[in-house]
Motif scaffolding. Structure first.
Motif, PDB file in Angstrom:
ATOM      1  N   LEU A   1      20.030  31.319  31.809  1.00  0.00           N
ATOM      2  CA  LEU A   1      19.743  30.873  33.108  1.00  0.00           C
ATOM      3  C   LEU A   1      18.382  30.410  33.643  1.00  0.00           C
ATOM      4  CD1 LEU A   1      21.211  31.211  35.821  1.00  0.00           C
ATOM      5  CD2 LEU A   1      20.186  33.485  36.244  1.00  0.00           C
ATOM      6  N   GLN A   2      17.279  31.001  33.165  1.00  0.00           N
ATOM      7  CA  GLN A   2      15.965  30.288  33.745  1.00  0.00           C
ATOM      8  C   GLN A   2      15.799  29.077  32.832  1.00  0.00           C
ATOM      9  OE1 GLN A   2      13.607  33.286  32.251  1.00  0.00           O
ATOM     10  NE2 GLN A   2      13.081  34.417  33.982  1.00  0.00           N
TER      11      GLN A   2
ATOM     12  N   LYS B   1      18.206  26.715  32.546  1.00  0.00           N
ATOM     13  CA  LYS B   1      19.019  25.895  33.296  1.00  0.00           C
ATOM     14  C   LYS B   1      18.462  25.611  34.392  1.00  0.00           C
ATOM     15  CE  LYS B   1      23.483  27.260  31.468  1.00  0.00           C
ATOM     16  NZ  LYS B   1      24.705  27.937  31.900  1.00  0.00           N
ATOM     17  N   GLN B   2      17.646  26.586  35.348  1.00  0.00           N
ATOM     18  CA  GLN B   2      17.106  26.562  36.498  1.00  0.00           C
ATOM     19  C   GLN B   2      15.545  25.621  36.424  1.00  0.00           C
ATOM     20  OE1 GLN B   2      18.127  27.554  39.597  1.00  0.00           O
ATOM     21  NE2 GLN B   2      19.743  28.369  38.670  1.00  0.00           N
ATOM     22  N   ARG B   3      14.945  25.761  35.373  1.00  0.00           N
ATOM     23  CA  ARG B   3      13.730  25.051  35.006  1.00  0.00           C
ATOM     24  C   ARG B   3      14.062  23.395  34.673  1.00  0.00           C
ATOM     25  NH1 ARG B   3       9.063  28.039  32.855  1.00  0.00           N
ATOM     26  NH2 ARG B   3       8.721  26.198  31.714  1.00  0.00           N
TER      27      ARG B   3
ATOM     28  N   ILE C   1      14.028  21.290  37.951  1.00  0.00           N
ATOM     29  CA  ILE C   1      12.815  21.225  38.523  1.00  0.00           C
ATOM     30  C   ILE C   1      11.561  20.382  37.711  1.00  0.00           C
ATOM     31  CG2 ILE C   1      10.655  23.099  39.328  1.00  0.00           C
ATOM     32  CD1 ILE C   1      12.873  24.823  39.921  1.00  0.00           C
TER      33      ILE C   1
END
Length: 165
Positions: free
Chosen positions: A62-63, A65-67, A70
């Motif tokens: 999940l991290q 995918k979020q990074r 960004i």
């Protein structure tokens, strides 16, 4: 006593007290007793550790995918403004100056500006030192109680007395 209930689909079902008791008895034979169903500490621990590893793996994905978006946004902004990776590295380095790009000094926090303060007072016999900040040490308190002024212990005064001898 068998009760006939009518359901909305117009299907007749029978549900009697004896039928319910029979079903309970049949199911209870296949169910394990609560005491017998207890698992050992080691098996519970290993099961929980597996669950923990699985959750941590999900968290990492999940991290990741979020990074990605960004990082893409940061790279796009760097290209738009002509910022090089070297400039970013210089901004993060500990030797980065404490000045803004326009030359003005950045405000520093109290913890960032902590430095050692030189000693102001020294005991002539034990050479114990005190900066003059905070609570006075016992040797200063005792000397003042005996009537000796604090100025006697000033480091300049102690150094001058040592050279005079």
């Amino acid at each position: 006593m068998t009760q006939k209930t009518e359901n909305p689909l117009k299907i007749q079902t029978t549900c009697g007290y004896r039928d319910i008791r029979k079903n309970i008895r049949k199911k209870s034979l296949y169910m394990e007793h609560p005491i017998m169903a207890r698992t050992s500490y080691a098996s519970q621990k290993s099961r929980l550790e597996k669950e923990k590893a699985k959750i941590e793996k999900q968290l990492q994905s999940l991290q990741a995918k979020q990074r990605k978006p960004i990082i893409t946004s940061i790279v796009r902004s760097m290209r738009d403004y002509g910022i090089t990776p070297e400039e970013i590295a210089a901004a993060f380095s500990p030797r980065a100056s404490s000045r803004n790009t326009d030359g003005a000094r950045k405000p520093t926090s109290a913890s960032a500006s902590k430095r050692t303060v030189p000693a102001k007072y020294r005991h002539p016999e034990t050479q114990a030192e005190w900066t003059g900040r905070g609570r006075a040490p016992l040797w200063v308190v005792e000397a003042e109680a005996a009537g000796t002024p604090r100025e006697v212990f000033l480091i300049e005064k102690v150094a001058a007395d040592a050279t005079a001898d």
